[in-house]
Design a protein around this motif. Structure first.
Motif, PDB file in Angstrom:
ATOM      1  N   LEU A  65      -6.349   4.649  -5.902  1.00 48.10           N
ATOM      2  CA  LEU A  65      -5.432   5.748  -5.503  1.00 48.10           C
ATOM      3  C   LEU A  65      -4.639   4.898  -4.311  1.00 48.10           C
ATOM      4  O   LEU A  65      -5.460   4.517  -3.379  1.00 48.10           O
ATOM      5  CB  LEU A  65      -6.357   6.982  -5.133  1.00 48.10           C
ATOM      6  N   CYS A 115      -2.569   5.970  -1.402  1.00 43.65           N
ATOM      7  CA  CYS A 115      -1.961   7.081  -0.770  1.00 43.65           C
ATOM      8  C   CYS A 115      -1.030   6.721   0.521  1.00 43.65           C
ATOM      9  O   CYS A 115      -1.583   5.822   1.244  1.00 43.65           O
ATOM     10  CB  CYS A 115      -3.179   7.924  -0.115  1.00 43.65           C
ATOM     11  N   ALA A 135      -7.358  12.782  -7.145  1.00 42.58           N
ATOM     12  CA  ALA A 135      -6.109  12.718  -6.387  1.00 42.58           C
ATOM     13  C   ALA A 135      -5.384  14.118  -6.168  1.00 42.58           C
ATOM     14  O   ALA A 135      -4.988  14.380  -5.028  1.00 42.58           O
ATOM     15  CB  ALA A 135      -5.096  11.623  -7.086  1.00 42.58           C
ATOM     16  N   ILE A 140       0.444  10.080  -3.889  1.00 39.91           N
ATOM     17  CA  ILE A 140      -0.478   9.366  -4.177  1.00 39.91           C
ATOM     18  C   ILE A 140       0.100   8.790  -5.673  1.00 39.91           C
ATOM     19  O   ILE A 140       0.251   9.314  -6.491  1.00 39.91           O
ATOM     20  CB  ILE A 140      -1.747  10.026  -4.409  1.00 39.91           C
ATOM     21  N   VAL A 179       1.452  13.485  -7.090  1.00 36.35           N
ATOM     22  CA  VAL A 179       0.649  12.453  -7.635  1.00 36.35           C
ATOM     23  C   VAL A 179       1.151  12.070  -8.874  1.00 36.35           C
ATOM     24  O   VAL A 179       1.612  12.835  -9.794  1.00 36.35           O
ATOM     25  CB  VAL A 179      -0.922  13.280  -8.105  1.00 36.35           C
TER      26      VAL A 179
END
Length: 441
Positions: free
Chosen positions: A299, A301, A364, A391, A424
């Motif tokens: 992930l 971010c 996420a 994300i 996301v």
């Protein structure tokens, strides 16, 4: 309690196959006791206090003495057993020589006491083969020594004439060697020495033809030598105590140094502001996952419009925002499996080993929603006046070439940013051509 001295601190133990289990148990018990001392500030304070004084004033008590006994037991027992074998061999040698050098009657007269020495020495050796109660060990040694010394005097009386003094001298020599090499409590050392000198005096008075003056002179002469030997043995004991205390102190310092080094190593892998991993630890975790195999989700971010927050509210508020986001990321990950790392200024990277695309997207999304719900102000954000996060998610095999998954997660993050932020995005092959940013094999 029985205090064994002259332990050679730190020496690799010697063991025979027949006693490996017992000796390993003694070593393990000793090591556990020592390790407990190192973490006990009261005991270590006593160690420092003992070392601050004079060597001759060192007296071990309580737990410290018990640890010293356990540590030095094997070497002390080995010396005593070896000495008993030496006595048996010397006894047999003298008996054999007596049949060549003395008359048959004299040789036969000393045979009985000579043969008594053998079972006495073997008995002591057998008892000292394994750890027993202190009283049993001490009684066996003192009793065996008494029998051996008495038998040597008996041999002198049986031989008679000038041979009496020869055997008495042998008896004193046997006692002196025992005093020198036996790692036993000082009071028992004194007992052996006093018994030998008393036996010498009593035998001389009862059977010697010399004058009382010469007998007293001999007792004074040999008694002085024995006393000097006993004092030397006491000094050796004190030095052994001090060596043990020095080892305890050195072990503590090494332990403290090791803890400090581990702490420094941990700090070198932790981001100083947020408390999550830094890039160094992130690389290690990625390498570990690559060696273990399997799948991993990454992930990527990024805090939306973080520069605007810093410029408008100041760097202190920006730092608080980073700390809050790091805390949220940590709260939504598995502490023992996942890894949260600060990847850049306002970028964080999360590793989720062994999860599917659906699981990674769910995590996420929960992170994104929690950051928005925290409502940390960001007045100049182009999304909403609170802090939000975008994300990018990529899931794949850990065996992929270096940085492939990270680049895919970065592509997905860029797509989330490009399409409105606070979103996301999961990496799919179509994103590479759509964004035209990376050429990933």
């Amino acid at each position: 309690m029985w205090r064994f001295v002259d332990a050679q601190i730190g020496r690799k133990p010697q063991s025979s196959p027949s006693h490996d289990g017992q000796k390993t148990s003694v070593t393990s018990s000793s090591q556990q006791l020592l390790e407990r001392f190192l973490s006990n500030p009261v005991v270590m304070a006593q160690v420092e206090q003992l070392l601050s004084g004079r060597t001759r004033d060192i007296h071990l008590k309580g737990e410290i003495r018990r640890a010293f006994e356990q540590r030095s037991w094997r070497s002390a027992a080995s010396i005593i057993r070896s000495w008993m074998v030496f006595v048996i061999l010397l006894d047999l040698l003298l008996l054999a020589l007596s049949f060549f050098l003395l008359s048959r009657d004299t040789a036969l007269a000393i045979t009985a006491p000579s043969l008594v020495i053998i079972p006495a020495a073997l008995g002591v050796r057998q008892i000292w083969k394994k750890r027993r109660p202190d009283r049993a060990l001490g009684s066996a040694l003192l009793g065996g020594m008494a029998v051996i010394l008495l038998c040597v005097c008996w041999m002198g009386v049986a031989a008679g004439g000038p041979l009496l003094n020869r055997y008495l001298h042998v008896m004193l020599s046997v006692a002196i060697t025992g005093v020198v090499i036996f790692s036993i409590p000082f009071r028992q050392t004194v007992a052996i020495a006093a018994f030998a000198v008393s036996l010498f005096f009593a035998t001389q008075i009862a059977f010697s033809t010399e004058s009382v003056g010469m007998i007293l002179f001999g007792v004074l002469f040999f008694g002085s030598g024995m006393a000097a030997t006993v004092l030397g043995r006491r000094t050796m004991n004190k030095l052994a105590y001090k060596a043990f205390l020095l080892e305890l102190r050195d072990r503590q310092r090494l332990s403290d140094l090791a803890r400090s080094n581990r702490r420094l190593e941990q700090l070198s892998k932790i981001d100083g502001l947020t408390g999550v991993a830094n890039r160094h630890l992130l690389r290690e975790r990625l390498e570990d996952l690559r060696q273990a195999g399997g799948t991993v989700a990454i992930l990527m971010c990024d805090i939306d419009d973080f520069k605007a927050l810093n410029d408008h509210l100041g760097h202190l508020d920006g730092d608080r925002c980073l700390v809050d986001v790091a805390r949220i990321l940590t709260n939504f990950t598995r502490s023992e499996l996942d890894c949260v790392a600060r990847f850049g200024g306002e970028e964080f990277l999360v590793l989720l080993p062994g999860v599917t695309e659906a699981d990674a997207m769910a995590v996420a999304e929960r992170i994104r929603a929690a950051v928005a719900a925290a409502a940390h102000p960001n007045p100049l954000s182009r999304v909403t006046p609170v802090v939000t996060i975008s994300i990018g998610v990529a899931v794949g095999s850990t065996t992929l070439p270096d940085n492939v998954l990270q680049k895919r997660a970065d592509v997905a993050l860029y797509d989330a940013k490009r399409t409105g932020r606070n979103q996301v995005r999961l990496w799919i092959p179509a994103l590479d051509s759509r964004n035209a940013l990376y050429n990933v094999a």
